[in-house]
Design an enzyme around this catalytic site. Structure first.
Site, PDB file in Angstrom:
ATOM      1  CG  ASP A  85      -2.259  -0.515   1.005  1.00 21.06           C
ATOM      2  OD1 ASP A  85      -2.758  -0.380  -0.123  1.00 21.06           O
ATOM      3  OD2 ASP A  85      -2.846  -1.072   1.951  1.00 21.06           O
ATOM      4  CD  GLU A 183     -11.945  -2.038   2.399  1.00 15.99           C
ATOM      5  OE1 GLU A 183     -10.867  -1.787   1.828  1.00 15.99           O
ATOM      6  OE2 GLU A 183     -12.088  -2.062   3.642  1.00 15.99           O
TER       7      GLU A 183
HETATM    8  O1  KIV Z   1      -4.683  -2.407   4.020  1.00 12.73           O
HETATM    9  C1  KIV Z   1      -5.307  -3.429   3.691  1.00 12.73           C
HETATM   10  O2  KIV Z   1      -5.274  -4.446   4.368  1.00 12.73           O
HETATM   11  C2  KIV Z   1      -6.095  -3.392   2.459  1.00 12.73           C
HETATM   12  C3  KIV Z   1      -6.874  -4.609   2.072  1.00 12.73           C
HETATM   13  C4  KIV Z   1      -7.851  -5.035   3.055  1.00 12.73           C
HETATM   14  C5  KIV Z   1      -7.456  -4.508   0.720  1.00 12.73           C
HETATM   15  O3  KIV Z   1      -6.077  -2.408   1.776  1.00 12.73           O
END
Ligand code: KIV
Length: 282
Positions: A85, A183
């Site tokens: 991320d 999501e």
């Molecule tokens: O940060 C995370 O765990 C996520 C997923 C749940 C898609 O973005």
């Protein structure tokens, strides 16, 4: 030796109607186990904030912290595609800051980055794609901006809201995302988006018609007890098992039944006598 799962392997799976599997991991040992199970994608999610760091929001995770976890995960992964991320702190800084964060994450061994929908995300995706960086999109409930956009609730429950999510997913695809996370949106909306998109959709709380599914590993394993989202199926009860094991350890140490002989090291009689002699003659 075969390499990691690639973006085109995921695309092929969509085209062949085979489901894509994805889960989060934040450290070496779990990443290694998950990889060995044959997971398609491992995500170093900024959910690390909640489940590892005990923070209430994902917004405060830093790039340094994401890089730290990404390096650990990548040391354990041979086969899965690894994505990380882009944290809120980088996204707030605009395209150049996002590019710098993405480069640092890729330098740990990541194959891709994920970006949540937010104002300006399309320019950031463009910037990353110009450098040929693989980007995964994320629409629907986007935790980094959830509080100012309606809270942690299911999204897309009105015709207008569902259409907006559809358009965002389409735009992320058009700007070069190789997959889009959906999501917390109604299953029928996710199903339509999945059919309309050329690239794979990965659902979390978005029903079974998505091209793939993602869960937070700590939810899947029943390790995280602070809250339990409706969409998160628990496949084990590791919180209970951890408490049982740790309580047994406390009992064994308190009653001096651990360590036993098999956990201890020995010294030969002659050396031991010599050792005692040195102590008594001192
Ligand atoms: O940060 C995370 O765990 C996520 C997923 C749940 C898609 O973005």
């Amino acid at each position: 030796m075969p390499g990691r799962v690639s973006v085109s392997d995921l695309q092929k799976k969509k085209e062949q109607g085979r489901k894509i599997t994805m889960v989060t991991s934040y450290g070496y040992s779990f990443a290694k186990l998950v990889d060995a199970c044959g997971m398609d994608v491992i995500l170093i999610g900024d959910s690390v904030a909640n489940v590892v760091m005990g923070l209430k929001t994902t917004r405060t995770v830093t790039v340094d912290e994401m890089v730290h976890h990404a390096a650990a995960v990548n040391r354990g992964v041979a086969r899965s595609l690894v994505a990380a991320d882009l944290p809120f702190s980088a996204v707030q800084g605009g395209p150049e800051m996002v590019l710098e964060a993405a480069r640092r994450l890729l330098n740990t061994g990541c194959d891709a980055v994920k970006i949540e929908w937010c104002d300006g995300c399309l320019e950031m995706i463009d910037r990353l794609r110009r450098e040929d960086i693989a980007v995964m999109g994320h629409v629907g409930l986007t935790p980094q901006t959830a509080e100012e956009t309606g809270g942690f609730k299911v999204r897309g429950k009105t015709a207008e809201a569902a259409h907006e999510i559809y358009q965002r997913a389409l735009e992320q695809q058009t700007h070069g995302c190789f997959a889009v996370v959906l999501e917390c949106i109604p299953d029928r909306v996710a199903s339509v988006i999945t059919k309309k998109l050329r690239v794979p959709t990965i659902g979390i709380g978005a029903g079974k018609e998505c091209d793939g599914q993602v869960l937070v590993l700590d939810d899947l394993l029943g390790l995280f007890e602070d809250y339990h989202p409706k969409f998160a199926k628990r496949y084990a009860q590791l919180a209970l098992e951890t408490k049982r094991a740790v309580t047994a350890y406390i009992h064994d140490v308190s009653s001096a039944s651990f360590p036993a002989k098999e956990h201890s090291f020995s010294i030969g009689d002659e050396d031991f006598e010599g050792f005692l002699g040195r102590i008594t003659s001192a």
